[in-house]
Design an enzyme around this catalytic site. Structure first.
Site, PDB file in Angstrom:
ATOM      1  N   SER A  71       0.821  -1.207   0.000  1.00  0.00           N
ATOM      2  CA  SER A  71       0.000   0.000   0.000  1.00  0.00           C
ATOM      3  C   SER A  71       0.860   1.263   0.000  1.00  0.00           C
ATOM      4  O   SER A  71       1.588   1.524  -0.935  1.00  0.00           O
ATOM      5  CB  SER A  71      -0.959  -0.037   1.187  1.00  0.00           C
ATOM      6  OG  SER A  71      -1.912   0.984   1.112  1.00  0.00           O
ATOM      7  N   ASP A  76      -2.264   6.617  -3.552  1.00  0.00           N
ATOM      8  CA  ASP A  76      -1.124   5.960  -2.927  1.00  0.00           C
ATOM      9  C   ASP A  76      -0.648   4.827  -3.830  1.00  0.00           C
ATOM     10  O   ASP A  76      -1.136   4.651  -4.945  1.00  0.00           O
ATOM     11  CB  ASP A  76      -1.459   5.478  -1.514  1.00  0.00           C
ATOM     12  CG  ASP A  76      -2.454   4.323  -1.495  1.00  0.00           C
ATOM     13  OD1 ASP A  76      -3.167   4.149  -2.493  1.00  0.00           O
ATOM     14  OD2 ASP A  76      -2.518   3.607  -0.479  1.00  0.00           O
ATOM     15  N   ASP A 104      -0.964   1.627  -4.121  1.00  0.00           N
ATOM     16  CA  ASP A 104      -1.853   0.619  -4.702  1.00  0.00           C
ATOM     17  C   ASP A 104      -3.201   1.211  -5.104  1.00  0.00           C
ATOM     18  O   ASP A 104      -4.112   0.477  -5.484  1.00  0.00           O
ATOM     19  CB  ASP A 104      -2.029  -0.577  -3.768  1.00  0.00           C
ATOM     20  CG  ASP A 104      -2.814  -0.254  -2.507  1.00  0.00           C
ATOM     21  OD1 ASP A 104      -2.807   0.918  -2.088  1.00  0.00           O
ATOM     22  OD2 ASP A 104      -3.431  -1.175  -1.937  1.00  0.00           O
ATOM     23  N   ASP A 158      -5.763   2.477  -3.638  1.00  0.00           N
ATOM     24  CA  ASP A 158      -7.026   2.310  -2.912  1.00  0.00           C
ATOM     25  C   ASP A 158      -7.279   3.495  -1.991  1.00  0.00           C
ATOM     26  O   ASP A 158      -8.282   3.552  -1.302  1.00  0.00           O
ATOM     27  CB  ASP A 158      -7.061   1.000  -2.123  1.00  0.00           C
ATOM     28  CG  ASP A 158      -6.052   0.935  -0.983  1.00  0.00           C
ATOM     29  OD1 ASP A 158      -5.165   1.819  -0.893  1.00  0.00           O
ATOM     30  OD2 ASP A 158      -6.134  -0.003  -0.174  1.00  0.00           O
TER      31      ASP A 158
END
Length: 458
Positions: free
Chosen positions: A110, A252, A254, A256
């Site tokens: 992440s 960010d 990833d 999400d």
């Protein structure tokens, strides 16, 4: 079976996470994880069927290594593996459902630096797997000899690469934007954090008509989240001012998580994005059960504005997975975190930065308001957050002087603020949050707590 790891927890609050090539993100552990996961899926599969698992990742250097190790473990238990390469976490959730797969795996840490990596697992419905399933996978990895579960040679699984998943995801996200709306004439600065959305996000917004100015869009394996993306709002703020853009969108690693910036360069964080959506969804009768689900970290200013507009606010522990679980329990369709995980359950099963951005852009078009005007809907109360890196996670009530300090601070706040102290579920950190009416006072309170915890836990 790795008995030497029994004292270490494999799954945290959001899957597995750690430094690449250190426990638990080591190839031999990941192979065992694949075997355990494949065994469980095979046991759950209907007779004479082969489970399918989708695997996607972000741009960090160790992604390929982990992808290969996980694939090996799954293939060894007879599972078919569909490799989709680099795609945002919500895209992998979507592809899992779209391909009718038994499960989907995201290889990503992440917002963490490149040297970390992690694994998140989605079920066939696109939601993250249950605590019970995680616990069973962890038990098998730690306690069982998995060799008896290896299939005979003729039943070894097949793997293949799916080449068109970017296009599928782009179309899926664009369908969440009303057909009658266009982004013609809207100048957007887009920061993809050198991460998983570096290809799909620019296509999504430009295909809807926006002029897209890209920054932090050249991943090299080591620059993901490196002084860029949603954790570094000054970058997108400066860029919006420089290019005189109408709005900034910062994701960010990833994708999400979302942070937006208005035309003045002022930050629109997750609380404000949630408040804007909830307010307008209620006006349109689209806010299911008239409820917004947030975490304990959300600013009281958001809750105050929602209550003024007869919107129920439900707070839960930190973690987008916890938010989603509560949303499903309450049959709510909007929830998220101050950090930028925004979940629109009418469109997706997890936080999706691109979908959340489109929902907000749609409101700009619908209302004819600038981003700055929408941003003024929620007024924050003063808040101070401090993260303290710790060497151990001792129970707070066992820390000398801590209960007395918190009791004194809460007494001085006199019901006009709150204190929240918690350990991070994914990093060796204690997170401190203090809210109140006086910024100077709460800054002092937060520093007092931080100083005590540094002394006792570092």
């Amino acid at each position: 079976m790795y008995k030497q790891t029994n004292n270490f927890k494999l799954f945290g609050t959001d899957g597995i996470r750690g430094v690449a090539n250190q426990y638990p993100m080591q190839p031999h552990i990941i192979v065992e994880l694949g075997k355990a996961m494949g065994t469980i899926l095979s046991q759950q599969a209907p007779p004479h069927t082969v489970p399918k698992v989708v695997i996607g990742r972000d741009t960090r250097l160790s992604g390929a290594m982990i992808e290969m190790a996980l694939t090996a473990g799954l293939l060894a238990t007879g599972v078919e593996v569909l490799l989709i390469g680099v795609l945002p976490t919500p895209g992998i959730s979507f592809i899992t459902r779209n391909m009718r797969a038994s499960a989907g795996v995201v290889i990503s840490a992440s917002h963490n630096p490149f040297y970390d990596n992690g694994i998140k697992i989605f079920g066939s419905n696109g939601f993250k797997i249950s605590d019970e399933t995680e616990a069973e996978i962890e038990r098998m990895v730690k306690e069982e000899n998995l060799r008896p579960y290896l299939v005979q040679r003729e039943r070894i699984g097949k793997s293949s690469r799916i080449e068109d998943t970017n296009g599928r995801y782009i179309v899926y996200v664009k369908r969440t934007f009303p057909l009658e709306y266009k982004l013609d004439g809207v100048r957007i600065v887009l920061d993809t954090a050198n991460g998983a959305a570096y290809k799909v996000a620019p296509a999504i917004f430009s295909e809807l008509g926006a002029e897209v100015i890209q920054i932090d869009n050249t991943p090299d394996g080591t620059n993901i989240n490196a002084e860029c993306g949603a954790l570094f709002p000054h970058v997108i703020s400066d860029a919006v001012r420089t290019y005189r853009a109408d709005v900034g969108i910062s994701l960010d690693g990833d994708a999400d998580r979302l942070l937006m910036v208005d035309e003045n360069g002022d930050v629109v964080n997750g609380d404000h994005l949630l408040g804007i959506s909830a307010f307008h969804m209620k006006k349109k009768g689209r806010l299911r059960n008239n409820t917004l689900v947030v975490t304990h970290m959300s600013n009281y200013g958001l809750e105050k504005k929602m209550l003024e507009n007869d919107i129920n606010v439900v707070r839960v522990d930190v973690g987008d997975r916890v938010v989603v679980e509560e949303m499903r329990r309450l049959n709510a369709n909007l929830g998220g975190e101050q950090s930028g995980h925004i979940i629109h359950l009418d469109h997706t099963t997890t936080g999706d930065g691109c979908i959340a951005a489109l929902c907000t852009l749609g409101l700009m078009i619908e209302t004819g308001q600038k981003m700055s005007e929408l941003n003024r809907l929620v007024e924050d109360v003063p808040q101070k957050q401090i993260n303290v890196r710790v060497g151990n996670k001792t129970g707070f009530d066992q820390i000398k002087g801590y209960p007395e300090l918190i009791q004194r601070i809460e007494s001085e706040l006199s019901g006009q603020g709150r204190v929240l102290v918690r350990y991070s579920g994914t990093e060796p950190l204690v997170r401190i949050l203090v809210e109140g009416n006086d910024q100077y006072q709460i800054d002092q309170f937060a520093e007092e707590i931080a100083d005590l915890l540094r002394k006792e836990l570092c």
